[in-house]
Design an enzyme around this catalytic site. Structure first.
Site, PDB file in Angstrom:
ATOM      1  N   THR A  13      -7.297   9.332  16.201  1.00 37.00           N
ATOM      2  CA  THR A  13      -6.236   8.330  16.043  1.00 37.00           C
ATOM      3  C   THR A  13      -4.940   8.755  16.747  1.00 37.00           C
ATOM      4  OG1 THR A  13      -7.173   7.642  13.938  1.00 37.00           O
ATOM      5  CG2 THR A  13      -4.860   7.083  14.323  1.00 37.00           C
ATOM      6  N   ILE A  14      -4.518   9.986  16.523  1.00 37.99           N
ATOM      7  CA  ILE A  14      -3.251  10.464  17.098  1.00 37.99           C
ATOM      8  C   ILE A  14      -3.439  10.939  18.539  1.00 37.99           C
ATOM      9  CG2 ILE A  14      -1.341  12.119  16.854  1.00 37.99           C
ATOM     10  CD1 ILE A  14      -1.540   9.985  14.609  1.00 37.99           C
TER      11      ILE A  14
ATOM     12  N   CYS B 142       2.925  10.643   9.280  1.00 37.95           N
ATOM     13  CA  CYS B 142       3.514   9.309   9.442  1.00 37.95           C
ATOM     14  C   CYS B 142       4.508   8.987   8.339  1.00 37.95           C
ATOM     15  CB  CYS B 142       2.409   8.252   9.502  1.00 37.95           C
ATOM     16  SG  CYS B 142       1.212   8.376   8.160  1.00 37.95           S
ATOM     17  N   ASN B 143       4.111   9.223   7.066  1.00 38.93           N
ATOM     18  CA  ASN B 143       5.014   8.904   5.963  1.00 38.93           C
ATOM     19  C   ASN B 143       6.265   9.779   5.993  1.00 38.93           C
ATOM     20  OD1 ASN B 143       3.684   6.764   4.540  1.00 38.93           O
ATOM     21  ND2 ASN B 143       2.099   8.242   3.956  1.00 38.93           N
TER      22      ASN B 143
ATOM     23  N   HIS C 255       4.209  14.252  -0.381  1.00 41.93           N
ATOM     24  CA  HIS C 255       5.143  13.696   0.605  1.00 41.93           C
ATOM     25  C   HIS C 255       6.582  14.142   0.373  1.00 41.93           C
ATOM     26  CE1 HIS C 255       1.651  10.944   0.165  1.00 41.93           C
ATOM     27  NE2 HIS C 255       1.698  10.935   1.488  1.00 41.93           N
ATOM     28  N   GLY C 256       6.998  14.192  -0.915  1.00 43.05           N
ATOM     29  CA  GLY C 256       8.368  14.594  -1.221  1.00 43.05           C
ATOM     30  C   GLY C 256       8.681  15.987  -0.679  1.00 43.05           C
TER      31      GLY C 256
ATOM     32  N   HIS D  24       1.281   1.901   5.661  1.00 40.51           N
ATOM     33  CA  HIS D  24       1.666   2.334   4.320  1.00 40.51           C
ATOM     34  C   HIS D  24       2.883   1.508   3.915  1.00 40.51           C
ATOM     35  CE1 HIS D  24      -0.981   5.720   4.942  1.00 40.51           C
ATOM     36  NE2 HIS D  24      -0.275   6.155   5.963  1.00 40.51           N
TER      37      HIS D  24
ATOM     38  N   ARG E 266      -2.479   2.852   2.978  1.00 41.81           N
ATOM     39  CA  ARG E 266      -3.689   2.227   3.497  1.00 41.81           C
ATOM     40  C   ARG E 266      -4.804   3.252   3.269  1.00 41.81           C
ATOM     41  NH1 ARG E 266      -4.598   6.225   5.277  1.00 41.81           N
ATOM     42  NH2 ARG E 266      -4.717   7.101   7.377  1.00 41.81           N
TER      43      ARG E 266
ATOM     44  N   GLY F 255      -0.938  16.941   9.296  1.00 44.34           N
ATOM     45  CA  GLY F 255      -2.042  17.323   8.426  1.00 44.34           C
ATOM     46  C   GLY F 255      -2.107  18.819   8.190  1.00 44.34           C
TER      47      GLY F 255
END
Lengths: 338, 338
Positions: free
Chosen positions: B11-12, B140-141, B194-195, B220, B168, B110
């Protein structure tokens, strides 16, 4: 015996009718339906008397071999309380008919707040409903938030609540409704109507809600963020507060429950009518306090959580039982554990 | 000319390869792929030299009629910078190989934070990456949150951020991955990763994130709740801050954009490669301030938002351009409007 009629036999109406039929102090006089479909067939098999909405509707039942009891007014004349489970905003059109007869009516959360004298959640404001003519059992999301925020407020004081609601987009009996593969902001603006609606039950709690629809058919998923008044509240104390509160269920990933699909499958194992879950399910391991703010995930079965509230509201308006007597009776008959 | 290789073509990787090929100051030496599938075929048609991961992989390309350039080490020997777009945690296994050659490497989000010297978002910390060997372009997020929280922090000061992320569940090229009709808490516990990941870019911002997967394949959806340091900030000032910030897109329900499906369809109209959207999309009408807390909805295209960051990171580590020069060049070549 409280004589009860149910106007409307959709997602909520058929559940409330079954719940009323199970109450030792109530008699289900009949239910109002527009047409003779599979739901009507099963209602008749259960022995419920069917009423039509108008002459055409009544004729359609006759043509299908049923013996309808008449129209809505005929049902009204035979009951003490009518539960209005008609589609959103249709209840408002029936209100004048109910008012004229002097019969008490329980509306649903799809109606505006001002249709009724009290927006009702049993454990929050049962006594306010005593002797009133018109009560509104609030929507599924408002019921879940009222039960849980009231619990936290009683235990620790709630300074402010912020909720993100991922809403199931359609019910299981709506096979053509979307979306597929999209998140639909509903509404785009903030707050959604849910925050102000919770304040019709708990007017003193500042709350902002954000809501969107996702491609699922069961359970709304709430992400709850609450600033507490008391300092130093621990996760364990919050867990205990929820454990002790009525009609709130704690679930755990230790039991393999990590998704709304797991919660609904768990509910089916409980053996209740239709596999319904009358309690909001809060994930124990999700409860977390950071800098005085409590966080948790909660899932809400949109089809059934308001059913116990409708039953209790019937007793509240007739003044036939105290809050604790009514909630205990409703819980026992519906299989609610606490 | 900066000579660049891309290890991994998922994908990336395939997006970064195309972006690198468009840069006037870069040469795409080649890409590493495991097997000759439709993605390899299109890469070859674009004139990219394919490299295999091992002898068996190289042979599979030869058998399919390709002329592979060798293995990863062969590619490494010909480049200044390698972009590692291998699957999650595989980058860590390659790090020693990169280290030995002294070549600079850009890892993806990742990988763990400590794989690299800097967790990178161009507009937040470009200069920190100058001269470093190992950089991590965050996920991404994290990229979306870093861009937007940094903007609010610069303009008003961010006291605290709370984010609910509806993720997603699978990418468009993963037809067998679920869920269907479920919300999967991921993780059940709070905070999600994520935080803390945002804090690798913006260490001074207190942030708590909650995350779950929903049945969608694109974008997302973030529900953002931010306490601001400055008092009395208006919605208009927040809108202006986002307008002036780079790589943030404001969308409006007035233009008919009310869902993630609308945002992606809008992106396809923009005519960029693959219909990608490199900016987080923030709904203008969702921006709301209540009691010093700013609320808004933001959608993040998970496949493409990190692409400009990878391109800028290449220039940052080689010291070949300043932050503003690099971001302007990347924006222009990718069609990013601001």
């Amino acid at each position: 015996m409280i004589r009860v009629g149910v106007n409307g036999f959709g997602t909520i109406g058929r559940r409330v009718a079954d719940a009323v039929a199970k109450q030792p102090d109530m008699k289900l006089v009949g239910i109002v339906k527009t047409k003779p479909d599979y739901k009507a067939k099963i209602a008749a098999q259960k022995g419920y008397t069917l009423f039509g909405v108008d002459d055409k509707s009544i004729q359609s039942f006759k043509d299908a071999g049923y013996k309808p009891g008449g129209n809505v007014e005929n049902l009204l004349s035979q009951v003490d309380v009518i539960v209005d489970a008609t589609p959103e905003d249709v209840g408002a059109a029936y209100k004048e008919m109910y008012r004229k007869t002097g019969k008490k009516a329980i509306f649903q959360g799809g109606e505006e707040h001002d249709i009724a004298e009290v927006s009702f959640v049993a454990q929050c404001n049962y006594d306010l409903a005593k002797g009133k003519q018109f009560i509104r059992a609030v929507s599924c999301n408002t019921t879940a938030l009222s039960r849980t925020l009231h619990t936290l407020d009683q235990a620790f004081g709630v300074k402010r609540a912020r909720i993100v609601i991922a809403r199931r987009a359609s019910d299981p009996d709506e096979p053509t409704k979307g979306p597929i593969d999209s998140v639909n902001l509903d509404p785009v603006t903030i707050p959604s109507h849910h925050g102000p609606d919770v304040q019709t039950v708990l007017p003193h709690i500042p709350i902002v809600t954000m809501a969107y629809k996702i491609p699922t058919t069961h359970m709304h998923l709430h992400s709850v963020i609450v600033s507490l008044k008391e300092n130093g509240v621990t996760e364990d104390r919050i867990i205990n507060a929820f454990k002790e509160a009525p009609r709130i269920l704690l679930v755990s990933q230790k039991d393999g429950i990590r998704a709304t699909a797991h919660v609904m499958d768990y509910a089916r194992e409980l053996g209740r009518n239709r596999g319904d879950l009358y309690e909001p399910a809060i994930w124990k391991e999700s409860i977390k306090v950071v800098d005085g703010e409590a966080y948790f995930f909660m899932a809400v079965h949109q089809e059934s959580i308001v059913v116990p509230e409708n039953v209790d509201a019937i007793r509240a308006v007739t003044g036939s039982a105290s809050k604790s007597e009514s909630m205990a009776m409703t819980n026992k008959t519906l299989g609610i554990l606490n």
